[in-house]
Write a protein that holds these residues in place. Sequence first.
Motif, PDB file in Angstrom:
ATOM      1  N   SER A  48       0.862  -1.197   0.000  1.00 53.38           N
ATOM      2  CA  SER A  48       0.000   0.000   0.000  1.00 53.38           C
ATOM      3  C   SER A  48       0.889   1.235   0.000  1.00 53.38           C
ATOM      4  N   ASP A  49       0.251   2.355  -0.369  1.00 54.28           N
ATOM      5  CA  ASP A  49       1.004   3.630  -0.422  1.00 54.28           C
ATOM      6  C   ASP A  49       0.033   4.772  -0.164  1.00 54.28           C
ATOM      7  N   SER A  50       0.512   5.877   0.265  1.00 54.78           N
ATOM      8  CA  SER A  50      -0.334   7.077   0.521  1.00 54.78           C
ATOM      9  C   SER A  50       0.520   8.335   0.358  1.00 54.78           C
ATOM     10  N   ASP A  51      -0.175   9.448   0.127  1.00 56.74           N
ATOM     11  CA  ASP A  51       0.518  10.758  -0.038  1.00 56.74           C
ATOM     12  C   ASP A  51      -0.426  11.861   0.430  1.00 56.74           C
ATOM     13  N   GLN A  52       0.110  12.966   0.626  1.00 56.79           N
ATOM     14  CA  GLN A  52      -0.717  14.134   1.000  1.00 56.79           C
ATOM     15  C   GLN A  52      -0.076  15.413   0.474  1.00 56.79           C
TER      16      GLN A  52
END
Length: 301
Positions: A1-5
Amino acid sequence: SDSDQIFITVHANPDSDWNNPSPVCQSDAALNLIPNVAGGIWSGNGITNPALGTFDPAVAGAGVHNISYTLINGACTSITTKPITVDAAVDATITPAGPFCENNAPVNLSAVSPGGTWAGTGITNPATGTFDPAVAGPGVHQIDYVVVNGSCSDSDQIFITVDAYPNSDWTNPSPVCQSDAAFNLIPNIAGGTWSGNGITNPASGTFDPAVAGVGTHDITYTIINGSCISSTIKTITVLDGVDATITPAGPFCETNPSVILSAATPGGNWAGTGITNPLLGLFNPAVAGPGIHLITYSITA
């Protein structure tokens, strides 16, 4: 999984509204427009300093001018455009008038910018600026003029002199005899000038019947008071001179017939002892009787 903001910036839309001083007069001094929020740029006809928002009515000229104020806050650009009305300047400078004589006809005064209101002694129509010297009367009168065009106004004043109409009437000695000595005519008001046949001194009004000659002569007396000129013309009648010199007669004998005596100028009346007809000058020695008798002859022209 991966995430950014990420962070997203939303800028506030600036308030570019501003205070509109409209209308203004073309002759008003330059002024700085006032925004709700400072820091923007001004543009439009009449703006001489975009940063300060200096608006010069003289540069803009008369008319309606759209003025914009642009304010930027980051990604936001706000523009407010408003019209500024510039009213044409007026000039109340009055055209000089007078002096007038009190018997002159009414005149309409004028100024550089028409359409204003007139006031003062002698003004009979405030709209047209009608000045009546007769209503004003002799003297110096202040006249005021005010002209308004929207936000523009101007005023001026002048002083108008009205001179009194002089009385040029004079005493008429007519008729006079051609043999009368020269004499000065008498005016109601001194200081005028005389003219006409027989006038030998225009200043003193000397009239010489011998110079004028037998007949009727128009004599004019003219007197000037400022802008007023008054003349009165009258006729002087000069009658033919008469000479009562009697032609010598006698001596007579008391028995002599009646004789008609004579004089240089006929038509007179005879009187004395022995005169039996005063009109003919008939002398009767018998009626007179012996002695020395005084005979008188009178004639009037």
